[in-house]
Design a protein around this motif. Structure first.
Motif, PDB file in Angstrom:
ATOM      1  N   MET A   1       0.956  -1.368   0.017  1.00 39.75           N
ATOM      2  CA  MET A   1      -0.093   0.048   0.001  1.00 39.75           C
ATOM      3  C   MET A   1       0.818   1.171  -0.053  1.00 39.75           C
ATOM      4  O   MET A   1       0.538   2.246  -0.804  1.00 39.75           O
ATOM      5  N   LEU A   2       2.037   1.177   1.027  1.00 38.05           N
ATOM      6  CA  LEU A   2       3.014   2.329   0.809  1.00 38.05           C
ATOM      7  C   LEU A   2       3.574   2.669  -0.519  1.00 38.05           C
ATOM      8  O   LEU A   2       3.953   3.806  -0.926  1.00 38.05           O
ATOM      9  N   ALA A   3       3.871   1.463  -1.221  1.00 36.59           N
ATOM     10  CA  ALA A   3       4.237   1.629  -2.641  1.00 36.59           C
ATOM     11  C   ALA A   3       3.578   2.375  -3.556  1.00 36.59           C
ATOM     12  O   ALA A   3       3.709   3.206  -4.411  1.00 36.59           O
ATOM     13  N   ARG A   4       2.285   2.090  -3.096  1.00 34.85           N
ATOM     14  CA  ARG A   4       1.379   2.328  -4.155  1.00 34.85           C
ATOM     15  C   ARG A   4       1.109   4.074  -4.140  1.00 34.85           C
ATOM     16  O   ARG A   4       1.200   4.925  -4.944  1.00 34.85           O
ATOM     17  N   LEU A   5       1.068   4.511  -2.652  1.00 33.26           N
ATOM     18  CA  LEU A   5       1.112   6.026  -2.317  1.00 33.26           C
ATOM     19  C   LEU A   5       2.570   6.740  -2.746  1.00 33.26           C
ATOM     20  O   LEU A   5       2.203   7.807  -3.277  1.00 33.26           O
ATOM     21  N   GLU A 140       3.263  -6.443   8.833  1.00 32.01           N
ATOM     22  CA  GLU A 140       2.447  -7.134   7.949  1.00 32.01           C
ATOM     23  C   GLU A 140       1.201  -7.232   8.072  1.00 32.01           C
ATOM     24  O   GLU A 140       0.151  -7.246   7.242  1.00 32.01           O
ATOM     25  N   GLN A 141       0.646  -7.574   9.451  1.00 33.99           N
ATOM     26  CA  GLN A 141      -0.661  -7.608   9.798  1.00 33.99           C
ATOM     27  C   GLN A 141      -1.452  -6.465   9.859  1.00 33.99           C
ATOM     28  O   GLN A 141      -2.595  -6.471   9.247  1.00 33.99           O
ATOM     29  N   ASP A 142      -0.827  -5.366  10.075  1.00 31.56           N
ATOM     30  CA  ASP A 142      -1.658  -4.036  10.226  1.00 31.56           C
ATOM     31  C   ASP A 142      -1.672  -3.634   8.557  1.00 31.56           C
ATOM     32  O   ASP A 142      -2.754  -2.996   8.186  1.00 31.56           O
ATOM     33  N   TRP A 143      -0.719  -3.897   7.589  1.00 32.32           N
ATOM     34  CA  TRP A 143      -1.067  -3.605   6.197  1.00 32.32           C
ATOM     35  C   TRP A 143      -2.096  -4.303   5.891  1.00 32.32           C
ATOM     36  O   TRP A 143      -2.873  -4.163   4.739  1.00 32.32           O
ATOM     37  N   GLY A 144      -2.108  -5.717   6.333  1.00 30.73           N
ATOM     38  CA  GLY A 144      -3.433  -6.694   5.524  1.00 30.73           C
ATOM     39  C   GLY A 144      -4.685  -5.901   6.225  1.00 30.73           C
ATOM     40  O   GLY A 144      -5.724  -5.807   5.423  1.00 30.73           O
ATOM     41  N   LYS A 145      -4.730  -5.520   7.345  1.00 29.01           N
ATOM     42  CA  LYS A 145      -6.045  -4.765   7.714  1.00 29.01           C
ATOM     43  C   LYS A 145      -6.457  -3.639   7.115  1.00 29.01           C
ATOM     44  O   LYS A 145      -7.466  -3.265   6.844  1.00 29.01           O
ATOM     45  N   GLU A 148      -7.867  -4.258   3.615  1.00 26.26           N
ATOM     46  CA  GLU A 148      -9.427  -4.419   3.982  1.00 26.26           C
ATOM     47  C   GLU A 148      -9.962  -3.049   4.017  1.00 26.26           C
ATOM     48  O   GLU A 148     -11.086  -2.637   3.536  1.00 26.26           O
ATOM     49  N   LEU A 149      -9.582  -2.191   4.925  1.00 26.11           N
ATOM     50  CA  LEU A 149     -10.264  -0.834   5.223  1.00 26.11           C
ATOM     51  C   LEU A 149     -10.329   0.061   3.942  1.00 26.11           C
ATOM     52  O   LEU A 149     -11.262   0.758   3.524  1.00 26.11           O
TER      53      LEU A 149
END
Length: 181
Positions: A1-5, A140-145, A148-149
């Motif tokens: 997600m950070l790579a996309r930003l 990784e778990q945070d990024w997975g959540k 979803e959000l």
């Protein structure tokens, strides 16, 4: 997600450089394509303000909750609101120009310069402050959540993706022709 930003920031930088070229030409009294300038601002409104910034807000709010600082002032969200207002104001001026209403060239140059500067300061804040915090604190778990959000706000970039979207075709052609891409 950070790579996309980060990728979005690179694309936005390209468009801000287009605006810089245009306001410099305007300042020198040269003719510019106002439709192209409007397309840049429209892209910022339709993609950056409706997908990119909401993703950042979702991720940052998740981070604030994780580190128990959800009550702290949210400078990021405040800046996103300022950018929405700045884009709306600039779009209003550009629509006047495209409707043949006389607008001061000097004022438009100032407005474009201020808009670019506001966008650049905002991205600098994110790149130097927000994104490093996210990278450091989230696992990784945070990024997975977060993924979803963010799922409802994830859309394909209408300009820089490989889809057949013709919405920003003139702008896409301009960028390719000028080898800014």
């Amino acid at each position: 997600m950070l790579a996309r930003l980060n990728s979005d920031h690179k694309h936005i930088t390209i468009l801000l450089n287009v605006l810089k070229v245009k306001y410099r030409k305007l300042a020198e009294g040269e003719a510019v394509n106002f439709n192209l300038i409007r397309d840049v601002v429209e892209y910022m409104q339709s993609y950056a303000e409706h997908s990119h910034h909401p993703l950042e807000d979702i991720i940052y709010n998740y981070y604030l909750e994780k580190v128990s600082q959800e009550d702290s002032p949210n400078k990021l969200a405040e800046e996103h609101h300022q950018l929405i207002d700045a884009s709306a104001s600039l779009m209003s001026t550009l629509n006047l120009i495209l409707s043949d209403v006389v607008v001061s060239r000097e004022q438009l140059v100032v407005d474009l310069k201020e808009y670019v500067a506001l966008q650049e300061r905002h991205m600098q804040y994110e790149d130097n402050t927000i994104f490093p915090l996210l990278a450091q604190e989230m696992d990784e778990q945070d990024w997975g959540k977060v993924q979803e959000l963010c799922s409802l706000k994830l859309i394909d970039d209408p300009l820089f993706s490989d889809n057949d979207n013709v919405l920003f075709e003139e702008l896409r052609d301009y960028i390719k022709d000028d080898e800014i891409f």
